[in-house]
Design a protein around this motif. Structure first.
Motif: not given
Ligand code: PLP
Length: 386
Positions: A89, A160, A162-163, A186, A189
């Motif tokens: 992302f 990172d 986030a996932q 978000q 997720k």
């Molecule tokens: C969703 C995501 C982000 C950003 O998160 P937000 O809460 O949407 O700002 C960053 N890195 C990855 C890999 C993501 O999937």
């Protein structure tokens, strides 16, 4: 019931119910809606840190700014280089730009879609300060290799994640395996409050700096107008934390369900001609299962069309690689030009290749029943063969 009906009846995301409603009402009626007066954010931070086996969790507005804050906490600033994968992302790269640093792209492994440690090492220069490793799709990256790179070259390793809520590498939950880790809550997720994020670390000093950056430069236990640093206000609300506490309790059961369905899909698709799946890796002791990714070289767009026609409308073609994103390149060159630095030319053939042949099934496709998952595998098989 036909397969088309089954596909359109796949679960919606997020899953929620009375518990979230009750938790929200409790915050509402307490009159303490912000974390400066209430304690729900603080409680969730403790629970989430424990869940991810980290010393500290600091919540904040989103996963994008979580990466920027992690970089700033690590001392990354103007003109520094941050190595990132291009198949991720945009936030992974834009976070570097937000702190005046530049993202430098190193290629991914075509089998796993994850940053390749050898490519990352080859991209290191005397200006490199950090590597942002992405546990894409919920699959943990090779953290041993990245921590070795961090120690050898004096770099900060940021995950990172986030996932990757609930993912684990060699038995250790992701997020504080490197120096710092970032999460997103978000809407899409696997733990969500619509928006939100967190930074994790085992390092007490980094945790204090992150707290300060999120809280207008305040220090834990310090005075209201005692600003020891220049920080943002990135605080999460108590409403978000109330939902996150319930979502966290739902997560183990949902992760188990996603894992079971992902295994079944893998079994049913692994012998299908034209389909390539990521290999198993014993180092991955828990997969976050945010996306189910498959590669179908030479027929991606046709397969996506067949899937949509069969009711699998949420399948997607995924990322356009960031080393080809004009805005990221323009901003990066604007910084390096002003400083009289070169901006390294990216060479990422694997990212180029996988971005043309990869299909994503987002996590709701892993939340169905066993018959639904079997029907999904049949639909995919037919789409590839046709
Ligand atoms: C969703 C995501 C982000 C950003 O998160 P937000 O809460 O949407 O700002 C960053 N890195 C990855 C890999 C993501 O999937």
């Amino acid at each position: 019931m036909g397969d088309h009906t089954m596909m359109s009846e796949m679960p919606e995301w997020p899953e929620y119910g009375d518990e979230e409603a009750k938790a929200l009402l409790e915050v509402l009626n307490s009159g303490k809606w912000g974390s400066t007066s209430g304690d729900v954010v603080a409680t969730f931070q403790e629970e989430f840190a424990e869940y991810q086996q980290a010393g500290h969790a600091i919540c904040l507005a989103n996963g994008t700014l979580a990466i920027a804050v992690a970089l700033r906490a690590a001392g990354v600033g103007i003109g520094d280089e941050v190595i990132v994968p291009p198949y991720t992302f945009i936030a992974t790269a834009s976070a570097a730009l937000f702190v005046g640093a530049v993202p430098v792209f190193a290629d991914v492994d075509a089998d796993t879609h994850l940053l390749d440690p050898a490519a990352a090492e080859a991209a290191i220069t005397e200006r490199t300060k950090a590597i942002v490793v992405v546990h894409l799709a919920g699959r943990p990256a090779d953290m041993d290799a990245f921590n070795v790179l961090g120690a050898k070259h004096g770099l900060t390793i940021i995950e990172d994640a986030a996932q990757a809520h609930g993912a684990a590498y060699k038995g250790r939950a992701v997020g504080a395996i490197g120096d710092l880790g970032t999460f997103s809550f978000q809407s899409s997720k696997n733990i969500t409050a619509g928006e939100g994020g967190a930074v994790l670390t085992d390092n007490d000093q980094l945790a204090g700096t992150v707290y300060s950056l999120v809280n207008v430069g305040r220090v834990p236990g310090g005075g209201w107008y005692q600003h020891e640093a220049v920080g943002y206000n990135l605080r999460l609300t108590e409403f978000q934390a109330a939902i996150l506490r319930v979502q966290l309790r739902r997560h183990p059961r949902l992760q188990e369900l996603r894992e079971r369905n992902a295994r079944l899909l893998t079994d049913l698709l692994s012998d299908v001609d034209g389909v390539q799946l990521a290999p198993d890796d014993p180092a991955i002791t828990a997969h976050g299962r945010h996306l189910f990714m498959l590669r179908v070289p030479g027929q991606r767009d046709a397969v996506l069309q067949s899937l949509a026609a069969a009711g699998v409308t949420r399948a997607s073609s995924g990322y356009v690689p960031l080393h080809r994103n004009a805005a990221v390149l323009r901003e990066s060159k604007a910084i390096t030009d002003r400083l009289g630095q070169p901006y390294p030319q990216a060479d990422c053939p694997n990212a180029d290749k996988v971005s043309t042949d990869t299909i994503w099934l987002p996590q709701p496709y892993l939340l169905g029943t066993e018959p639904q998952t079997q029907a999904l595998a049949t639909t995919l098989t037919n789409a590839v063969a046709s």
